[in-house]
Design a protein around this motif. Structure first.
Motif, PDB file in Angstrom:
ATOM      1  N   TRP A 232       0.844  -1.194   0.000  1.00 58.38           N
ATOM      2  CA  TRP A 232       0.000   0.000   0.000  1.00 58.38           C
ATOM      3  C   TRP A 232       0.880   1.246   0.000  1.00 58.38           C
ATOM      4  CZ3 TRP A 232      -1.490  -4.431   2.346  1.00 58.38           C
ATOM      5  CH2 TRP A 232      -2.833  -4.825   2.259  1.00 58.38           C
ATOM      6  N   ALA A 233       0.320   2.359  -0.452  1.00 60.37           N
ATOM      7  CA  ALA A 233       1.018   3.643  -0.386  1.00 60.37           C
ATOM      8  C   ALA A 233       0.092   4.680   0.245  1.00 60.37           C
ATOM      9  CB  ALA A 233       1.454   4.107  -1.770  1.00 60.37           C
ATOM     10  N   SER A 234       0.657   5.513   1.121  1.00 62.26           N
ATOM     11  CA  SER A 234      -0.080   6.608   1.749  1.00 62.26           C
ATOM     12  C   SER A 234       0.766   7.870   1.655  1.00 62.26           C
ATOM     13  CB  SER A 234      -0.372   6.289   3.224  1.00 62.26           C
ATOM     14  OG  SER A 234      -1.133   5.110   3.345  1.00 62.26           O
ATOM     15  N   PHE A 235       0.101   8.986   1.447  1.00 61.63           N
ATOM     16  CA  PHE A 235       0.800  10.274   1.350  1.00 61.63           C
ATOM     17  C   PHE A 235       0.847  10.904   2.738  1.00 61.63           C
ATOM     18  CE2 PHE A 235       1.216  14.780  -0.060  1.00 61.63           C
ATOM     19  CZ  PHE A 235       2.367  14.609  -0.830  1.00 61.63           C
ATOM     20  N   ARG A 236       2.065  11.005   3.315  1.00 62.38           N
ATOM     21  CA  ARG A 236       2.231  11.514   4.669  1.00 62.38           C
ATOM     22  C   ARG A 236       3.337  12.568   4.693  1.00 62.38           C
ATOM     23  NH1 ARG A 236      -0.442   7.861   7.979  1.00 62.38           N
ATOM     24  NH2 ARG A 236      -0.657   5.741   7.154  1.00 62.38           N
ATOM     25  N   SER A 237       3.023  13.720   5.246  1.00 59.04           N
ATOM     26  CA  SER A 237       4.011  14.796   5.443  1.00 59.04           C
ATOM     27  C   SER A 237       4.774  15.110   4.160  1.00 59.04           C
ATOM     28  CB  SER A 237       4.991  14.424   6.564  1.00 59.04           C
ATOM     29  OG  SER A 237       4.302  14.160   7.769  1.00 59.04           O
ATOM     30  N   GLY A 238       4.070  15.093   3.038  1.00 60.15           N
ATOM     31  CA  GLY A 238       4.677  15.495   1.780  1.00 60.15           C
ATOM     32  C   GLY A 238       5.405  14.398   1.021  1.00 60.15           C
ATOM     33  N   VAL A 239       5.408  13.153   1.528  1.00 59.64           N
ATOM     34  CA  VAL A 239       6.087  12.047   0.826  1.00 59.64           C
ATOM     35  C   VAL A 239       5.157  10.841   0.793  1.00 59.64           C
ATOM     36  CG1 VAL A 239       8.394  12.799   1.481  1.00 59.64           C
ATOM     37  CG2 VAL A 239       7.174  11.205   2.943  1.00 59.64           C
ATOM     38  N   TRP A 240       5.390   9.979  -0.182  1.00 62.90           N
ATOM     39  CA  TRP A 240       4.637   8.730  -0.271  1.00 62.90           C
ATOM     40  C   TRP A 240       5.331   7.666   0.563  1.00 62.90           C
ATOM     41  CZ3 TRP A 240      -0.111   7.988  -2.177  1.00 62.90           C
ATOM     42  CH2 TRP A 240      -0.641   8.986  -3.004  1.00 62.90           C
ATOM     43  N   GLU A 241       4.571   7.053   1.443  1.00 61.68           N
ATOM     44  CA  GLU A 241       5.079   6.008   2.338  1.00 61.68           C
ATOM     45  C   GLU A 241       4.504   4.661   1.904  1.00 61.68           C
ATOM     46  OE1 GLU A 241       5.392   6.506   6.883  1.00 61.68           O
ATOM     47  OE2 GLU A 241       3.560   5.333   6.601  1.00 61.68           O
ATOM     48  N   VAL A 242       5.380   3.693   1.683  1.00 60.50           N
ATOM     49  CA  VAL A 242       4.962   2.370   1.206  1.00 60.50           C
ATOM     50  C   VAL A 242       5.037   1.364   2.356  1.00 60.50           C
ATOM     51  CG1 VAL A 242       5.447   0.489  -0.406  1.00 60.50           C
ATOM     52  CG2 VAL A 242       5.718   2.863  -1.135  1.00 60.50           C
ATOM     53  N   VAL A 243       3.970   0.597   2.518  1.00 63.14           N
ATOM     54  CA  VAL A 243       3.884  -0.424   3.563  1.00 63.14           C
ATOM     55  C   VAL A 243       3.614  -1.774   2.905  1.00 63.14           C
ATOM     56  CG1 VAL A 243       2.537  -1.249   5.536  1.00 63.14           C
ATOM     57  CG2 VAL A 243       3.102   1.170   5.351  1.00 63.14           C
ATOM     58  N   SER A 244       4.312  -2.809   3.362  1.00 65.76           N
ATOM     59  CA  SER A 244       4.131  -4.165   2.848  1.00 65.76           C
ATOM     60  C   SER A 244       3.532  -5.053   3.929  1.00 65.76           C
ATOM     61  CB  SER A 244       5.476  -4.753   2.405  1.00 65.76           C
ATOM     62  OG  SER A 244       6.123  -3.913   1.482  1.00 65.76           O
ATOM     63  N   ARG A 245       2.731  -6.008   3.499  1.00 65.70           N
ATOM     64  CA  ARG A 245       2.138  -6.950   4.447  1.00 65.70           C
ATOM     65  C   ARG A 245       2.097  -8.327   3.810  1.00 65.70           C
ATOM     66  NH1 ARG A 245      -3.004  -5.291   8.188  1.00 65.70           N
ATOM     67  NH2 ARG A 245      -2.537  -6.703   9.903  1.00 65.70           N
ATOM     68  N   LEU A 272      10.634  -6.301   2.447  1.00 70.36           N
ATOM     69  CA  LEU A 272       9.946  -7.592   2.381  1.00 70.36           C
ATOM     70  C   LEU A 272       9.714  -8.046   0.942  1.00 70.36           C
ATOM     71  CD1 LEU A 272       8.456  -9.989   3.609  1.00 70.36           C
ATOM     72  CD2 LEU A 272       6.410  -8.549   3.770  1.00 70.36           C
ATOM     73  N   PRO A 273       9.084  -7.251   0.068  1.00 67.85           N
ATOM     74  CA  PRO A 273       8.908  -7.735  -1.310  1.00 67.85           C
ATOM     75  C   PRO A 273      10.229  -7.955  -2.035  1.00 67.85           C
ATOM     76  CG  PRO A 273       8.207  -5.437  -1.090  1.00 67.85           C
ATOM     77  CD  PRO A 273       8.401  -5.959   0.292  1.00 67.85           C
ATOM     78  N   GLU A 274      11.255  -7.155  -1.734  1.00 71.78           N
ATOM     79  CA  GLU A 274      12.554  -7.368  -2.372  1.00 71.78           C
ATOM     80  C   GLU A 274      13.136  -8.712  -1.973  1.00 71.78           C
ATOM     81  OE1 GLU A 274      14.126  -2.764  -3.023  1.00 71.78           O
ATOM     82  OE2 GLU A 274      14.716  -3.877  -1.230  1.00 71.78           O
ATOM     83  N   GLN A 275      12.980  -9.106  -0.702  1.00 65.30           N
ATOM     84  CA  GLN A 275      13.451 -10.427  -0.271  1.00 65.30           C
ATOM     85  C   GLN A 275      12.704 -11.526  -1.014  1.00 65.30           C
ATOM     86  OE1 GLN A 275      15.906 -11.349   1.499  1.00 65.30           O
ATOM     87  NE2 GLN A 275      16.506  -9.631   2.785  1.00 65.30           N
ATOM     88  N   LEU A 276      11.396 -11.386  -1.151  1.00 67.92           N
ATOM     89  CA  LEU A 276      10.597 -12.413  -1.819  1.00 67.92           C
ATOM     90  C   LEU A 276      10.929 -12.524  -3.307  1.00 67.92           C
ATOM     91  CD1 LEU A 276       7.098 -11.751  -0.208  1.00 67.92           C
ATOM     92  CD2 LEU A 276       8.772 -13.494   0.430  1.00 67.92           C
ATOM     93  N   LEU A 277      11.420 -11.433  -3.879  1.00 66.14           N
ATOM     94  CA  LEU A 277      11.768 -11.440  -5.299  1.00 66.14           C
ATOM     95  C   LEU A 277      13.210 -11.874  -5.547  1.00 66.14           C
ATOM     96  CD1 LEU A 277       9.968  -8.162  -6.404  1.00 66.14           C
ATOM     97  CD2 LEU A 277       9.301 -10.507  -6.951  1.00 66.14           C
ATOM     98  N   GLY A 278      13.900 -12.318  -4.504  1.00 70.39           N
ATOM     99  CA  GLY A 278      15.239 -12.857  -4.688  1.00 70.39           C
ATOM    100  C   GLY A 278      16.322 -12.149  -3.928  1.00 70.39           C
ATOM    101  N   GLY A 279      16.035 -10.992  -3.367  1.00 63.74           N
ATOM    102  CA  GLY A 279      17.029 -10.307  -2.552  1.00 63.74           C
ATOM    103  C   GLY A 279      17.970  -9.411  -3.326  1.00 63.74           C
ATOM    104  N   LYS A 280      18.349  -9.795  -4.542  1.00 66.55           N
ATOM    105  CA  LYS A 280      19.267  -8.986  -5.340  1.00 66.55           C
ATOM    106  C   LYS A 280      18.527  -7.922  -6.144  1.00 66.55           C
ATOM    107  CE  LYS A 280      22.691 -12.704  -5.834  1.00 66.55           C
ATOM    108  NZ  LYS A 280      23.439 -13.558  -6.783  1.00 66.55           N
ATOM    109  N   LEU A 281      17.226  -8.145  -6.361  1.00 69.48           N
ATOM    110  CA  LEU A 281      16.437  -7.212  -7.144  1.00 69.48           C
ATOM    111  C   LEU A 281      15.945  -6.074  -6.249  1.00 69.48           C
ATOM    112  CD1 LEU A 281      14.912  -6.540  -9.796  1.00 69.48           C
ATOM    113  CD2 LEU A 281      13.013  -7.874  -8.881  1.00 69.48           C
ATOM    114  N   THR A 282      16.137  -4.828  -6.682  1.00 70.89           N
ATOM    115  CA  THR A 282      15.617  -3.680  -5.950  1.00 70.89           C
ATOM    116  C   THR A 282      14.382  -3.142  -6.673  1.00 70.89           C
ATOM    117  OG1 THR A 282      16.960  -2.065  -7.126  1.00 70.89           O
ATOM    118  CG2 THR A 282      17.922  -3.090  -5.159  1.00 70.89           C
TER     119      THR A 282
END
Length: 354
Positions: A232-245, A272-282
């Motif tokens: 998910w993404a939320s707009f907080r204090s002028g920046v987009w904050e991404v949360v993974s679950r 978390l999603p980067e780890q699930l995608l292999g760790g080397k992928l950003t």
């Protein structure tokens, strides 16, 4: 197989609730080979409100090393009730007793009051730890697995490589633990490998909250875990904050549909999603989705020549950042999963406007 997994993600999107923000992306890798440890840990949290803690702790300080009977006389309470509260305070580090049964308040003890704001405390409780050996990280699954699930998976003795992995998790420094998925609100206790014999006083030692964990108290099993991460993404204090679950479940057998997916705690960021995608992928390129350039985000999509009905809306209140126009009034599909150039096991989430 992969097509079926995305059908599961679509069904999950119809049910998912509980995370603030607008949906961005789903990651659905193949099932993971993990180890589950159901074990005592030290967990930091807010204790249940109990004004008696404050009264009893204050009485201990006033009377200067009193017995439980002396505290009970001061507060006009039954001695059994005072002993129960003192035991609770000792478990949370708010009081300690000497060999003569006299109580005192340690200098660094949390101070309990009679109001509604109790201090955060460390206490011994049981937690489910999910260790992914391939990546050497902990995954944020449910704090405690349902007993039925654990029994169905089969519980094994803590020995060999699973014991070595447990020791590694317990030995991670705080900074390393955070990078590897261990919350700073959880402390993994070391193993107690001493033999337990009648009359050895082993149970008395284990009464301390930070006492080592006897090997026979750790339930352990290896299993294949079905996982789906939503972002998910939320707009907080002028920046987009991404949360993974992470939603997860033990992989069902071929003969059954298995149990439903259960969510773990939400995590800030993309680790978390980067780890699930292999760790080397950003996932740095995901930033294009939030770019002021109205066309930059389309570079994240595969088959861009067929995406004209799609648009990105950063200012609206829809359930996702990417929205598709409803072209068929009879269609009941509210969610679309869009293949992305970021990774094969990732899909951008699109909400169909109605």
């Amino acid at each position: 197989m992969q097509h079926e997994r995305w059908k599961i993600v679509t069904r999950l999107l119809e049910q998912v609730k509980g995370t603030t923000g607008r949906l961005v992306m789903a990651v659905a890798p193949r099932p993971l080979e993990v180890v589950l440890y159901e074990t005592p840990v030290l967990a930091k949290g807010q204790p249940p409100h109990n004004p008696l803690r404050g009264f009893v702790q204050e009485a201990v300080s006033l009377l200067e090393q009193p017995t439980a009977a002396e505290i009970a006389a001061l507060l006009h309470l039954p001695t059994a009730v005072v002993e129960l509260v003192l035991g609770n305070l000792r478990q949370m580090g708010g009081a300690e007793s000497g060999m003569a049964g006299r109580w005192s308040v340690p200098q660094s003890a949390p101070q309990f009051g009679t109001g509604g704001s109790e201090p955060m405390i460390w206490r011994r409780t049981r937690r489910l730890l999910c260790y992914w050996p391939q990546r050497q990280v902990l995954l944020p699954v449910l704090p405690r697995m349902r007993l039925r699930d654990l029994v169905e998976l089969g519980v094994h003795k803590l020995q060999g490589e699973v014991a070595d992995w447990y020791d590694q998790i317990a030995s991670w420094p705080d900074a390393e633990g955070l990078k590897r998925g261990r919350p700073d609100t959880v402390r993994i206790l070391p193993l107690d490998v001493a033999e337990t014999t009648p009359g050895s006083g082993h149970s008395a030692t284990c009464a301390a909250p930070d006492a080592p964990v006897p090997v026979d108290e750790v339930l352990v099993t290896k299993c294949r875990l079905d996982v789906i991460a939503l972002m998910w993404a939320s707009f907080r204090s002028g920046v987009w904050e991404v949360v993974s679950r992470l939603w997860s479940r033990p992989t069902p057998s071929d003969e059954s549909e298995g149990i439903s997916f259960a969510p773990g705690e939400p995590l800030l960021g993309l680790s978390l999603p980067e780890q699930l995608l292999g760790g080397k992928l950003t996932l740095d390129d995901l930033g294009k989705l939030f770019s002021p350039d109205q066309q930059a985000w389309r570079m994240l999509l595969c088959n861009r020549d067929r995406t004209s009905p799609l648009h990105r809306d950063l200012d609206g209140n829809s359930r996702a950042l990417i929205i598709a126009q409803q072209t068929d009034a009879a269609s009941s599909r509210r969610w679309k999963l869009l293949p992305t150039s970021l990774a094969r096991d990732a899909r951008l989430i699109c909400w169909t406007g109605i």
